[in-house]
Design an enzyme around this catalytic site. Structure first.
Site, mmCIF file in Angstrom:
data_model
loop_
_atom_site.group_PDB
_atom_site.id
_atom_site.type_symbol
_atom_site.label_atom_id
_atom_site.label_comp_id
_atom_site.label_asym_id
_atom_site.label_seq_id
_atom_site.Cartn_x
_atom_site.Cartn_y
_atom_site.Cartn_z
ATOM 1 N N CYS A 221 113.516 -39.689 45.844
ATOM 2 C CA CYS A 221 113.534 -38.148 45.682
ATOM 3 C C CYS A 221 112.884 -37.550 47.044
ATOM 4 C CB CYS A 221 113.028 -37.596 44.535
ATOM 5 S SG CYS A 221 111.476 -37.771 43.769
HETATM 6 N N1 LIG Z 1 112.461 -38.604 38.072
HETATM 7 C C1 LIG Z 1 112.802 -38.383 39.412
HETATM 8 O O1 LIG Z 1 112.924 -37.159 39.869
HETATM 9 C C2 LIG Z 1 113.076 -39.761 40.206
HETATM 10 C C3 LIG Z 1 112.999 -40.888 39.782
HETATM 11 N N2 LIG Z 1 113.372 -42.182 40.300
HETATM 12 C C4 LIG Z 1 112.971 -43.437 40.030
HETATM 13 O O2 LIG Z 1 113.963 -43.648 39.025
HETATM 14 C C5 LIG Z 1 113.549 -44.599 38.121
HETATM 15 C C6 LIG Z 1 113.343 -43.910 36.641
HETATM 16 O O3 LIG Z 1 112.983 -42.504 36.710
HETATM 17 P P1 LIG Z 1 112.658 -41.729 35.539
HETATM 18 O O4 LIG Z 1 113.847 -41.405 34.848
HETATM 19 O O5 LIG Z 1 112.101 -40.398 36.114
HETATM 20 O O6 LIG Z 1 111.778 -42.312 34.740
HETATM 21 P P2 LIG Z 1 111.384 -42.121 33.092
HETATM 22 O O7 LIG Z 1 109.909 -42.404 33.056
HETATM 23 O O8 LIG Z 1 111.788 -40.807 32.534
HETATM 24 O O9 LIG Z 1 112.113 -43.198 32.165
HETATM 25 C C7 LIG Z 1 111.937 -44.516 32.493
HETATM 26 C C8 LIG Z 1 112.759 -45.507 31.746
HETATM 27 O O10 LIG Z 1 112.528 -46.816 31.547
HETATM 28 C C9 LIG Z 1 112.604 -47.455 30.596
HETATM 29 N N3 LIG Z 1 111.315 -48.487 30.591
HETATM 30 C C10 LIG Z 1 110.180 -48.399 30.963
HETATM 31 N N4 LIG Z 1 109.665 -49.479 31.026
HETATM 32 C C11 LIG Z 1 110.271 -50.496 30.754
HETATM 33 C C12 LIG Z 1 110.184 -51.753 30.465
HETATM 34 N N5 LIG Z 1 109.137 -52.493 30.628
HETATM 35 N N6 LIG Z 1 111.481 -52.483 30.344
HETATM 36 C C13 LIG Z 1 112.573 -51.891 29.931
HETATM 37 N N7 LIG Z 1 112.711 -50.385 30.305
HETATM 38 C C14 LIG Z 1 111.606 -49.896 30.492
HETATM 39 C C15 LIG Z 1 112.058 -46.349 29.535
HETATM 40 O O11 LIG Z 1 112.439 -46.799 28.364
HETATM 41 P P3 LIG Z 1 111.738 -46.952 27.079
HETATM 42 O O12 LIG Z 1 110.426 -46.948 26.956
HETATM 43 O O13 LIG Z 1 112.724 -46.295 26.012
HETATM 44 O O14 LIG Z 1 112.290 -48.463 26.781
HETATM 45 C C16 LIG Z 1 112.751 -45.242 30.136
HETATM 46 O O15 LIG Z 1 114.075 -45.080 29.584
HETATM 47 C C17 LIG Z 1 111.929 -44.599 38.574
HETATM 48 O O16 LIG Z 1 111.784 -45.810 39.363
HETATM 49 C C18 LIG Z 1 111.720 -43.446 39.371
HETATM 50 O O17 LIG Z 1 110.628 -43.980 40.292
HETATM 51 C C19 LIG Z 1 113.819 -41.939 41.543
HETATM 52 C C20 LIG Z 1 114.053 -40.658 42.133
HETATM 53 C C21 LIG Z 1 113.685 -39.416 41.549
HETATM 54 C C1 LIG Z 2 106.305 -35.411 41.034
HETATM 55 C C2 LIG Z 2 106.236 -36.927 41.163
HETATM 56 O O1 LIG Z 2 104.987 -37.196 40.446
HETATM 57 N N1 LIG Z 2 106.943 -37.603 41.840
HETATM 58 C C3 LIG Z 2 106.773 -39.101 41.837
HETATM 59 C C4 LIG Z 2 107.931 -39.645 42.748
HETATM 60 C C5 LIG Z 2 109.117 -39.499 42.168
HETATM 61 C C6 LIG Z 2 109.679 -40.949 42.144
HETATM 62 O O2 LIG Z 2 110.391 -41.124 41.249
HETATM 63 O O3 LIG Z 2 109.707 -41.766 43.332
HETATM 64 P P1 LIG Z 2 109.914 -43.365 43.344
HETATM 65 O O4 LIG Z 2 111.355 -43.602 42.639
HETATM 66 O O5 LIG Z 2 109.791 -43.675 44.468
HETATM 67 O O6 LIG Z 2 108.818 -43.767 42.073
HETATM 68 C C7 LIG Z 2 105.271 -39.505 42.524
HETATM 69 O O7 LIG Z 2 104.863 -38.840 43.364
HETATM 70 O O8 LIG Z 2 105.033 -40.706 42.266
#
Ligand SMILES: NC(=O)C1=CN([C@@H]2O[C@H](COP(=O)(O)OP(=O)(O)OC[C@H]3O[C@@H](n4cnc5c(N)ncnc54)[C@H](OP(=O)(O)O)[C@@H]3O)[C@@H](O)[C@H]2O)C=CC1
Ligand SMILES: CC(=O)N[C@@H](CCC(=O)OP(=O)(O)O)C(=O)O
Length: 347
Positions: A153
């Site tokens: 992001c």
């Molecule tokens: N949030 C953001 O703004 C952004 C996020 N990202 C990236 O996108 C990805 C998802 O982010 P986000 O939705 O925020 O994360 P969340 O923490 O909100 O969700 C993570 C998901 O992963 C699942 N999970 C966690 N551990 C495991 C495992 N060992 N095996 C299988 N499933 C697992 C969890 O499901 P459950 O525990 O129910 O199995 C949950 O559904 C991350 O890599 C993040 O860095 C990228 C850009 C922006």
């Molecule tokens: C506010 C906040 O905590 N943001 C996350 C980055 C967001 C993210 O999901 O980045 P990746 O997909 O690269 O892990 C952080 O700084 O670690």
């Protein structure tokens, strides 16, 4: 396209980006959501976890193990970094295209990944075929990809703020400072001490100073555009809001500059990029909330001889889920805006 809809799985659908993917894909005319997974909530209706989907998407969450038995066209991985890589390795030959929202395949190599993520990479072969999924830079490569590494992001907002200058090769070495602020959903759905209400409410704080893993992602992409290496000073901050990223980037340039010339460099670079809006005033995070836009505002400060660029995105959308859907559209030769929300939600 013909009316054979794309069969899609969302892996990690209990999290924030997984639920945003579901919201976009439910409204996508060429997609059927075939399965949504969670390991912690197997059997529960999706709408129990995310009640906004009540009566719209009530199908039960299943374990990711069931992906193997499905005929799928696309798998979205909305999983933490360090977890995605094992699934990519396991599913690479299933025939489905994979869009990974984590950082596991965004960097140039296993060595760079292990240095910045302080984690072993279990599937280094994946780096070779992975395409960095920023459509404004790589739409052709994305169209041909089987594995897309969806950008982070902060990197999305940061790279788009400075890409036109790096592409012109006019950035003074070591002059770039990127000051970035993110809403809390950027940290994922699980609360911890840093994201606890009491610690963020009416508070504002920097973190990851001089070493956040997004620094290298930004440096590799901006350096790649200039055909050299890039060095950026990147500092993220946590905002007490739920979603949105605002970047303020500073750079010195090697050429004579003025506001008109600066603006025309940005206009030329983004002229056929429908989701980057070149603004005439400083963008706010609410100007893009709920949308796929990245709003960019370049300013020439003639007193300090510096370019200042502001950019704003919704971290869950242009920073994650809608960027992933944009990538899917490109991978399946669909009109690139299909299913993407184009009107920001304000106030
Ligand atoms: N949030 C953001 O703004 C952004 C996020 N990202 C990236 O996108 C990805 C998802 O982010 P986000 O939705 O925020 O994360 P969340 O923490 O909100 O969700 C993570 C998901 O992963 C699942 N999970 C966690 N551990 C495991 C495992 N060992 N095996 C299988 N499933 C697992 C969890 O499901 P459950 O525990 O129910 O199995 C949950 O559904 C991350 O890599 C993040 O860095 C990228 C850009 C922006
Ligand atoms: C506010 C906040 O905590 N943001 C996350 C980055 C967001 C993210 O999901 O980045 P990746 O997909 O690269 O892990 C952080 O700084 O670690």
């Amino acid at each position: 396209m013909s009316h054979q809809k794309l069969k899609v799985a969302i892996v990690g659908a209990s999290g924030f980006t997984g639920s945003e993917l579901a919201r976009l894909l439910l409204n996508h005319p060429d997609v059927t959501i075939s399965m949504i997974t969670s390991e912690s909530h197997v059997g529960k209706p999706f709408s129990d976890l995310h009640p906004q989907f009540f009566n719209r998407l009530d199908i039960p969450l299943v374990s990711a193990d069931e992906v193997d038995q499905q005929q799928l066209d696309v798998i979205f991985l909305a999983l933490p970094h360090g977890v995605s890589m094992d699934f990519v390795s396991k599913w690479k030959d299933l025939g489905a295209k994979i869009i990974d929202l984590s950082g596991d395949f965004r960097l140039s190599s296993k060595e760079v990944y292990e240095e910045w993520y302080q984690k072993k990479h279990s599937f280094p072969e994946g780096f070779e075929g992975a395409v960095y999924g920023l459509p404004e830079l790589y739409s052709k490569q994305i169209s041909d990809a089987n594995l897309v590494a969806n950008p982070g992001c902060y990197p999305t907002a940061s790279i788009l703020s400075l890409a036109p200058l790096f592409a012109q090769q006019i950035v003074v070495e070591d002059s770039v400072i990127i000051d970035a602020k993110s809403g809390l959903t950027g940290a994922g759905i699980k609360a911890n001490a840093t994201t606890h209400f009491s610690n963020v409410n009416e508070n504002f704080k920097a973190y990851g100073i001089a070493g956040h893993r997004h620094t290298i992602e930004i440096e590799e992409q901006l350096g790649g555009l200039a055909g050299s290496s890039a060095n950026v000073q990147f500092t993220p901050h946590l905002l007490p809001v739920d979603r949105g990223i605002l970047v303020t980037a500073y750079a010195k340039v090697t050429e004579e500059m003025d506001q008109e010339k600066l603006r025309s460099i940005y206009q030329d670079f983004y002229q056929d990029k429908p989701f980057v809006r070149l603004r005439n005033q400083a963008p706010g995070i609410k100007d893009v909330r709920g949308s796929h836009f990245c709003d960019v505002f370049p300013v020439w400060d003639e007193r300090t001889n510096r370019v200042i660029v502001l950019s704003a995105i919704d971290n869950l959308l242009k920073g994650a889920a809608s960027q992933a859907v944009h990538n899917m559209n490109l991978m399946f030769d669909l009109p690139e805006a299909t299913g993407l929300n184009q009107i920001p939600l304000k106030p």
